[in-house]
Scaffold this active site. Sequence first.
Site, PDB file in Angstrom:
ATOM      1  N   GLY A  53      -8.373   0.392   0.617  1.00  0.00           N
ATOM      2  CA  GLY A  53      -7.108   1.071   0.882  1.00  0.00           C
ATOM      3  C   GLY A  53      -6.677   1.927  -0.294  1.00  0.00           C
ATOM      4  O   GLY A  53      -7.503   2.437  -1.055  1.00  0.00           O
ATOM      5  N   SER A  54      -5.365   2.002  -0.462  1.00  0.00           N
ATOM      6  CA  SER A  54      -4.818   2.934  -1.447  1.00  0.00           C
ATOM      7  C   SER A  54      -5.206   2.611  -2.876  1.00  0.00           C
ATOM      8  O   SER A  54      -5.143   3.472  -3.750  1.00  0.00           O
ATOM      9  CB  SER A  54      -3.294   2.956  -1.342  1.00  0.00           C
ATOM     10  N   THR A  55      -5.612   1.357  -3.147  1.00  0.00           N
ATOM     11  CA  THR A  55      -6.007   1.047  -4.523  1.00  0.00           C
ATOM     12  C   THR A  55      -7.194   1.909  -4.936  1.00  0.00           C
ATOM     13  O   THR A  55      -7.398   2.165  -6.120  1.00  0.00           O
ATOM     14  CB  THR A  55      -6.381  -0.434  -4.689  1.00  0.00           C
TER      15      THR A  55
END
Lengths: 484, 469
Positions: free
Chosen positions: A216-218
């Site tokens: 995801g956004s990580t």
Amino acid sequence: MNKPLRRIAIFCGVLILALLVRTNYLQYVRADELNTRDENRRVRIERYAHERGNIIVDGNPVTTSVETKGSDFKYKRSWKNGPMWAPVTGYSSQAFDASQLEKLEDGILTGNDDQLFFNRTLSMFTGEKKQGGNIVTTLDAAAQKAAFQGLGDKKGAVAALDPQTGAILALASTPSYDPSTFAGNSDADTKAWNNLLKDKDKPMLNRALRETYPPGSTFKVVTAAAALENGLYTDIDGKTDSPLPYKLPQVSTVLQNEGNIPCENASLREALRMSCNTVFGKISDDLGNQKMMDEAAKFGFNKEIFTPVRADASVYPKDNRPQNAMAGIGQASNRATPLQMAMVAAAVANDGKLMQPYMVAERKAPNLDVIYTHEKEELSRPLSGENAQKLQQMMETVVKSGTGTRALIDGVTVGGKTGTAQHGLNNSEKPYAWFISYAKTSSGSPVAVAVVVEDSSANRDDVSGGGLAAPIAKAVMEAVINKR
Amino acid sequence: MSVVTNTTTIGAIDAPSRRNTELALMVFAIAISVFAYANVGLAMDGTLPSGMLGYGFGLILLGGVAHLVVRKFAPYADPLLLPLATLLNGLGLVLIWRLDQSERLIATAKSLYGAFTPSAPRQLLYSAVGVALFAAVLFLLKDHRILQRYTYISMVAALVLLILPMFFPGKFGAKIWITIAGFSIQPGEFAKIIIAIFFAGYLMVKRDALALASRRFMGLYLPRGRDLGPILVIWAMSILILVFETDLGTSLLFFGLFVIMLYVATERTSWIVFGLLMSAVGAVGVATFEPHVQQRVDAWLDPFGEKTMAHSDQIAQALMSFGSGGTLGTGLGQGHSDLIGFAANADFILSTVGEELGLAGMMAVLLIYGLIVERGVRTALAARDPFGKLLAIGLSGAFAIQVFVVAGGVMGLIPLTGMTMPFLAAGGSSVIANWALIGILIRISDTARRPAPAPAPSSDAEMTQVVRP
């Protein structure tokens, strides 16, 4: 009649001689081979005949040996806090073999390792009882406890590293299991083992090392690093060329942001702070699949990592343009283990130097002589020092005023990134909440951590890295800092 | 009786009776056994075993009685046979008692039969019966040639004994037992002796016909067709035993015994060639048709193979047991030969010797067996009458073959057969029959070594000097 009698005497002699030759062959020539066969239960009887060496955390053993009743295997393994330490030690069972450290370091723990040969020979003369050696791990008991308790009943995993050395400080996975329940070879052990295998929550899966999640956004941290390293953008506060709405290349799909956020031409810092999908999706597309793969590989993607316990390879996929753009924001076929994402945070925190993660600090002979000490080792350099510092500023902004404010610690600089990874068909399943972060003090960064919480009872909107995962990361970082 | 005994007038050199040598060796044999017993107790529990006194006295009593009987009824007997048999019997008792202590075997027995009965006390009882039979043989059989009278009765008895197990249910894959009133008897063990008596009697009468009436062909003396009859009958018998009782051991023993005695009686090598050919044909033939024999051959060829292990891991366990013993062994009571599980104290007792006493102990035990055979053959050489020679060589040959077949089977040298190590293994029939066998050998050796009596005074002189009351 005496002539045939003498011949028969010789014949009988030959029969006895054949037996003598055969017994010499079996007990002298083939003795070693017969003695070490897998089918030979004596090997295992001997193996469990004395107390197994221990796995040590912070100077205290987390394992022990207990005497068994009614079995020819005298000692079995036991754990002081099995569920908490199982993801680190693995199990060692009389009936079901061993895993992880218990398996990899079996030679030292049983005392049979070749490195202990001199030791063994010596104790043969002094008449000392055979003992196993100890394995001293890099783990931090307080951090591990914080991680394990932070995850609580939730399904998830935590991996924490010392960015400067690569030492693994915490490695938690929930739901976990107690390896003590099947360490023997009785019916109860078999039952416990089968129940664990049948459990649909897969408690024996080490999620920190052996489960890959969409990051995801990580993953935007990696994409930002790629942008900086490849010179796509150099000023983290300068405007990027990012339209809103942003249509994925070659297809008609429009990439959405979470909520109505001002991502149009947002700077890298702002884009990371607000977690703009559009900005990082476009960066990934601008750089192209190959450059993204190269940068991900420098962070440790696409190969197995040995700590020495094997961690599955995280995957940055070779893919077409729209998929590559999606992979750049941690979706599509992008998969990462929690350990991998901790390595990402650690590399940024350590000014761009990625250290080989490890969890065995020392091997000790039964007489406590140190026979092996880990030397820290640089694995790769995904970022230049300058770019690493830029990225640190960006991640620190995320925690100060972005999505990761829940990880703020008084008096300590914290950098982090939240993530909410969608998965399942049409994103129907509950998303994964991610948080990666590092803490920094005057003497550099002592800890980097990655937390993933699989599904929780909270509803879909609430699942955000900031809400669920960041507090756990904060607790782990605090545990490490408070001890220094 | 002694009038019949000495057909020769040549006075033998006055041989020393060697009874005191025997006594010294007996003390040695019993001491070794008692020390071994103490050793097991010390190794397993750290204390002298509680049954030590009973065992020691039992052994001393048995050995003492046997020795006194020999001293009284067979004063010129071979001095080694009795001590060697006593040593093996004593060691066997120790090994059986040691396996009685095995928690693993106790647990297995409990789960299979609901209860565990120790074998050592029974074995001690059987040994006593065996020694009693030994004494009875020496007491009742003043001359071995009396047995010659029972040649054909022996034949019938042997046939009955060999055929009987066919009518009893098989155990563990072989029909070699008969069960009477709860007692299991292995008639093969007794048949071995009785057959030797029959062969000796029969061949003594027929040997000239078998030896002389023959045609020469390619350097071999081929027997006449009608003289082939007996060997064919015996061959057929042993094949039948193999097929119907699925007992490779007895079959081999039976046929080997006959070939040896035939060869000794006729001095014709051709019989050996014939014998070997016929047994090869028989063995291959039966092995192709009998699944049980096939299984044993497969297990012998590939003891660790998947197929073998799935059926039974006995051979593999026995081999690993020998391997684990190494050169010096683990020491009594400290090995894991009980992993063999079933028949660990019977057919497979040699693995315990191999594991706990090591290569050194195995060589010693095998040499003890070798010595018994050697003393038997020597008795045959020394015997002055053909029947005694034949009987002695038959009994020692059978003993040698049995040792080879069992030890070879357990060590994986030849396919495994269902026989027991004489004296060592738990099992009443075996111990009792082998004590009888030793008794007969001692009787023959006594006759052979006994100095010839002074020539009988002339009957005339006797007549005149008798004073009648």
